[in-house]
Scaffold this active site. Structure first.
Site, PDB file in Angstrom:
ATOM      1  N   GLY A 249       0.780  -1.230   0.000  1.00 43.43           N
ATOM      2  CA  GLY A 249       0.000   0.000   0.000  1.00 43.43           C
ATOM      3  C   GLY A 249       0.810   1.278   0.000  1.00 43.43           C
ATOM      4  O   GLY A 249       0.241   2.363   0.122  1.00 43.43           O
ATOM      5  N   GLU A 291       4.498  -6.184   1.411  1.00 44.62           N
ATOM      6  CA  GLU A 291       4.066  -6.570   0.051  1.00 44.62           C
ATOM      7  C   GLU A 291       3.829  -5.361  -0.842  1.00 44.62           C
ATOM      8  O   GLU A 291       2.697  -5.072  -1.222  1.00 44.62           O
ATOM      9  CB  GLU A 291       2.742  -7.351   0.148  1.00 44.62           C
ATOM     10  CG  GLU A 291       2.832  -8.600   0.949  1.00 44.62           C
ATOM     11  CD  GLU A 291       1.456  -9.162   1.301  1.00 44.62           C
ATOM     12  OE1 GLU A 291       0.479  -8.399   1.369  1.00 44.62           O
ATOM     13  OE2 GLU A 291       1.364 -10.374   1.502  1.00 44.62           O
ATOM     14  N   PRO A 292       4.882  -4.640  -1.207  1.00 44.75           N
ATOM     15  CA  PRO A 292       4.659  -3.503  -2.106  1.00 44.75           C
ATOM     16  C   PRO A 292       4.382  -3.949  -3.534  1.00 44.75           C
ATOM     17  O   PRO A 292       5.058  -4.835  -4.056  1.00 44.75           O
ATOM     18  CB  PRO A 292       5.989  -2.740  -2.042  1.00 44.75           C
ATOM     19  CG  PRO A 292       7.002  -3.779  -1.675  1.00 44.75           C
ATOM     20  CD  PRO A 292       6.291  -4.820  -0.854  1.00 44.75           C
ATOM     21  N   GLY A 293       3.382  -3.393  -4.154  1.00 44.50           N
ATOM     22  CA  GLY A 293       3.115  -3.667  -5.565  1.00 44.50           C
ATOM     23  C   GLY A 293       3.345  -2.399  -6.357  1.00 44.50           C
ATOM     24  O   GLY A 293       4.316  -2.237  -7.094  1.00 44.50           O
ATOM     25  N   ARG A 294       2.430  -1.435  -6.120  1.00 42.14           N
ATOM     26  CA  ARG A 294       2.507  -0.153  -6.827  1.00 42.14           C
ATOM     27  C   ARG A 294       3.871   0.530  -6.621  1.00 42.14           C
ATOM     28  O   ARG A 294       4.410   1.133  -7.550  1.00 42.14           O
ATOM     29  CB  ARG A 294       1.411   0.755  -6.256  1.00 42.14           C
ATOM     30  CG  ARG A 294       1.141   1.993  -7.043  1.00 42.14           C
ATOM     31  CD  ARG A 294       0.201   2.922  -6.249  1.00 42.14           C
ATOM     32  NE  ARG A 294      -0.880   2.228  -5.619  1.00 42.14           N
ATOM     33  CZ  ARG A 294      -2.107   2.100  -6.130  1.00 42.14           C
ATOM     34  NH1 ARG A 294      -2.393   2.661  -7.291  1.00 42.14           N
ATOM     35  NH2 ARG A 294      -3.045   1.448  -5.477  1.00 42.14           N
ATOM     36  N   TYR A 335     -11.455   4.771 -10.638  1.00 46.78           N
ATOM     37  CA  TYR A 335     -11.180   5.452  -9.359  1.00 46.78           C
ATOM     38  C   TYR A 335     -11.059   6.966  -9.488  1.00 46.78           C
ATOM     39  O   TYR A 335     -10.555   7.614  -8.573  1.00 46.78           O
ATOM     40  CB  TYR A 335      -9.850   4.977  -8.764  1.00 46.78           C
ATOM     41  CG  TYR A 335      -9.604   3.499  -8.758  1.00 46.78           C
ATOM     42  CD1 TYR A 335     -10.399   2.636  -8.013  1.00 46.78           C
ATOM     43  CD2 TYR A 335      -8.536   2.961  -9.471  1.00 46.78           C
ATOM     44  CE1 TYR A 335     -10.138   1.285  -7.994  1.00 46.78           C
ATOM     45  CE2 TYR A 335      -8.272   1.601  -9.455  1.00 46.78           C
ATOM     46  CZ  TYR A 335      -9.088   0.774  -8.714  1.00 46.78           C
ATOM     47  OH  TYR A 335      -8.828  -0.567  -8.697  1.00 46.78           O
ATOM     48  N   CYS A 362     -15.818   3.622 -26.835  1.00 43.55           N
ATOM     49  CA  CYS A 362     -17.143   4.164 -27.059  1.00 43.55           C
ATOM     50  C   CYS A 362     -17.837   4.362 -25.723  1.00 43.55           C
ATOM     51  O   CYS A 362     -18.718   3.588 -25.344  1.00 43.55           O
ATOM     52  CB  CYS A 362     -17.920   3.205 -27.956  1.00 43.55           C
ATOM     53  SG  CYS A 362     -19.285   4.023 -28.714  1.00 43.55           S
ATOM     54  N   TYR A 391      -0.988  -1.558 -12.105  1.00 42.19           N
ATOM     55  CA  TYR A 391      -2.428  -1.662 -12.335  1.00 42.19           C
ATOM     56  C   TYR A 391      -2.852  -1.022 -13.660  1.00 42.19           C
ATOM     57  O   TYR A 391      -3.988  -0.596 -13.804  1.00 42.19           O
ATOM     58  CB  TYR A 391      -3.209  -1.060 -11.153  1.00 42.19           C
ATOM     59  CG  TYR A 391      -2.814  -1.673  -9.825  1.00 42.19           C
ATOM     60  CD1 TYR A 391      -3.160  -2.982  -9.536  1.00 42.19           C
ATOM     61  CD2 TYR A 391      -2.059  -0.963  -8.894  1.00 42.19           C
ATOM     62  CE1 TYR A 391      -2.777  -3.563  -8.331  1.00 42.19           C
ATOM     63  CE2 TYR A 391      -1.668  -1.540  -7.688  1.00 42.19           C
ATOM     64  CZ  TYR A 391      -2.034  -2.840  -7.423  1.00 42.19           C
ATOM     65  OH  TYR A 391      -1.657  -3.415  -6.241  1.00 42.19           O
TER      66      TYR A 391
HETATM   67  N1  LLP Z   1      -1.020  -7.016  -0.360  1.00 45.08           N
HETATM   68  C1  LLP Z   1      -2.338  -7.223  -0.399  1.00 45.08           C
HETATM   69  C2  LLP Z   1      -2.931  -8.233   0.461  1.00 45.08           C
HETATM   70  C3  LLP Z   1      -3.143  -6.466  -1.264  1.00 45.08           C
HETATM   71  O1  LLP Z   1      -4.441  -6.655  -1.279  1.00 45.08           O
HETATM   72  C4  LLP Z   1      -2.540  -5.496  -2.095  1.00 45.08           C
HETATM   73  C5  LLP Z   1      -3.341  -4.717  -3.031  1.00 45.08           C
HETATM   74  C6  LLP Z   1      -1.154  -5.323  -2.028  1.00 45.08           C
HETATM   75  C7  LLP Z   1      -0.429  -6.099  -1.138  1.00 45.08           C
HETATM   76  C8  LLP Z   1      -0.424  -4.354  -2.896  1.00 45.08           C
HETATM   77  O2  LLP Z   1      -0.845  -3.051  -2.716  1.00 45.08           O
HETATM   78  P1  LLP Z   1       0.025  -1.868  -3.366  1.00 45.08           P
HETATM   79  O3  LLP Z   1       1.357  -1.870  -2.700  1.00 45.08           O
HETATM   80  O4  LLP Z   1       0.141  -2.138  -4.801  1.00 45.08           O
HETATM   81  O5  LLP Z   1      -0.762  -0.636  -3.089  1.00 45.08           O
HETATM   82  N2  LLP Z   1      -6.295  -1.768  -8.586  1.00 45.08           N
HETATM   83  C9  LLP Z   1      -6.087  -0.785  -7.545  1.00 45.08           C
HETATM   84  C10 LLP Z   1      -5.240  -1.330  -6.432  1.00 45.08           C
HETATM   85  C11 LLP Z   1      -5.816  -2.540  -5.781  1.00 45.08           C
HETATM   86  C12 LLP Z   1      -4.927  -3.057  -4.723  1.00 45.08           C
HETATM   87  C13 LLP Z   1      -5.413  -4.348  -4.188  1.00 45.08           C
HETATM   88  N3  LLP Z   1      -4.566  -4.929  -3.214  1.00 45.08           N
HETATM   89  C14 LLP Z   1      -5.482   0.462  -8.149  1.00 45.08           C
HETATM   90  O6  LLP Z   1      -5.280   0.507  -9.360  1.00 45.08           O
HETATM   91  O7  LLP Z   1      -5.237   1.422  -7.444  1.00 45.08           O
END
Ligand code: LLP
Length: 435
Positions: A249, A291-294, A335, A362, A391
């Site tokens: 997050g 758990e960083p994704g973004r 969003y 469209c 994403y």
């Molecule tokens: N761990 C868990 C359990 C999660 O549910 C998520 C994201 C992450 C880690 C990674 O979060 P991050 O570091 O990427 O913020 N589609 C949405 C984001 C959905 C995130 C869902 N869970 C967007 O485009 O903003």
């Protein structure tokens, strides 16, 4: 301008450069729309988490949340950087296996894991399953019993926190589809089941309070609440957690209004809190997982589009349309997410006015950016939209039967295509004739 908000340079030709490669050249070689990643930024993002934990001398795993952008090449890069991996589906697990990701570093998430998914995870001896609900415990117990196998698990809990973010990406509150409620007895019930199963190694707790966080408060509060529960379980049952997973997050910059914290700041503050709480309840410091994704993929990627039609509505607004839209970037429509961009072929020219960038789907809601300052725009200009690395590709869809764009990785002046552009043959390959 670009370098202030987004980590990209302008080259001598006045063109935007990604990973040392001219973005206009990339658009002409690989076509548009095109996702382009600067791999050195992905690596640097990984390192700022991994290195800070190393500097602090604590045991940790930084798991890339592959939902942000899961392709074989991406998972290979994060593996090279010493990361672990979070997957949430059989498809993401399959991609990880294809990428050769070490199975012992893969963690499986999901609020509705199927029997097949859990079986695949257990058959491959992945590092950990993050258990979400009682139905899943039933399934895991059954699989382990039948196969006479064991597995490490964490328990996902909702600590009852409302993270300061968009409702759809907030997950730690009581009214959430994810995890066991920490406060209403469900987490305790799950604790007994997990601890009493001889095939299950119950390692500790997981929580993820939400996405795109710009402050540490929520995460620190979550850590505190998890430790209150751990304190109970330690005192009453002598349980000592091996792992504490505080989720992802960590926020990134989309526009100049976003002020993300340094990743190292999150790591330092979380580590300090975990150390303090562990010592106050008298247990060893658990291994810290995040758990960083973004934060890994977001600012490393951008999307290149070609400008096509333009519409001036005097006194109202000027629209420009590009050759992609909500099919390659769903976030603005879903969003109301905001982005910034530049004309890659006019990157050093000053703005001449503002235009609003429409996609070509469209649907009126298919707007990528409202009121973007740009130099004078002409058809065939290349628009680069920043911070689309997370994403974007992973939420791409086929609305209006647009094919998904290619993905290119650029690093040290060299570009390599890592995902081919979908063809129309790909698009209809699963269609079956009804004649
Ligand atoms: N761990 C868990 C359990 C999660 O549910 C998520 C994201 C992450 C880690 C990674 O979060 P991050 O570091 O990427 O913020 N589609 C949405 C984001 C959905 C995130 C869902 N869970 C967007 O485009 O903003």
């Amino acid at each position: 301008m670009i370098t202030d908000n987004h980590p990209f340079n302008i080259n001598k030709a006045g063109h935007l450069e990604v990973g040392g490669v001219d973005a206009v050249q990339l658009a002409s070689t690989y076509g548009t729309p095109l996702y382009v990643y600067d791999v050195s930024i992905i690596r640097e993002n990984c390192r700022s988490f991994v290195r800070t934990f190393q500097e602090l001398g604590v045991r940790a795993q930084v798991a890339y949340a592959s939902k942000a952008f899961s392709t074989i090449a991406m998972l290979q890069v994060v593996n090279q950087e010493g990361m672990s991996l979070d997957v949430v589906s059989q498809g993401e697990l399959y991609t990880a296996l294809k990428a050769g990701f070490p199975v012992s570093k893969i963690h499986l998430h999901g609020n509705n894991k199927s029997l097949e998914e859990l079986t695949m995870a257990i058959d491959h001896d992945i590092g950990c399953i993050v258990v979400d609900n009682f139905h899943e415990i039933d399934l895991i117990e059954r699989i382990l019993e039948n196969k006479n196998k064991t597995i490490h698990v964490l328990m996902r809990v909702t600590p009852g926190i409302e993270a300061n973010t968009h409702q759809y990406i907030m997950t730690g509150n009581d009214d959430s589809k994810f995890g066991f409620n920490l406060n209403n007895g469900q987490a305790d019930q799950a604790f007994f089941r997990l601890r009493n199963n001889r095939n299950i190694y119950f390692k500790g707790l997981h929580s993820h309070i939400g996405s795109q966080l710009f402050e540490t408060e929520g995460l620190l509060l979550a850590a505190k609440l998890l430790f209150q529960k751990l304190d109970d379980w330690h005192t009453e049952y002598g349980f000592t957690p091996d792992v504490l997973n505080l989720g992802g997050g960590f926020g990134v910059r989309y526009t100049e209004r976003d002020e993300p914290l340094l990743y190292a700041t999150f790591v330092r503050e979380l580590t300090a809190a975990v150390k303090e709480h562990a010592s106050s309840i008298g247990i060893p410091i658990p291994e810290i997982w995040i758990e960083p994704g973004r934060a890994i993929a977001g600012n490393a990627g951008l999307t290149l589009y070609k400008v096509g039609s333009m519409k001036e509505i005097p006194g109202v607004r000027n629209y420009i349309s590009v050759d992609g839209g909500m099919t390659d970037n769903l976030r603005p429509a879903l969003y109301q997410a905001e982005y910034e961009g530049v004309l890659a072929n006019k990157a050093s020219l000053p703005a001449a006015g503002t235009v609003s960038v429409a996609g070509k789907c469209c649907e009126s809601g298919d707007m990528l950016i409202w009121d973007l300052p740009l130099p004078e725009v002409e058809p065939n200009d290349i628009l680069a939209v920043f911070s689309t690395g997370a994403y974007g590709y992973s939420m791409a869809n086929h609305y209006n039967r647009f094919s998904n764009p290619a993905v290119v990785f650029a690093e040290n002046g060299t570009a390599k295509q890592v995902v081919r552009r979908e063809t129309y043959q790909d698009m209809v390959k699963n269609d079956i004739s009804y004649e």
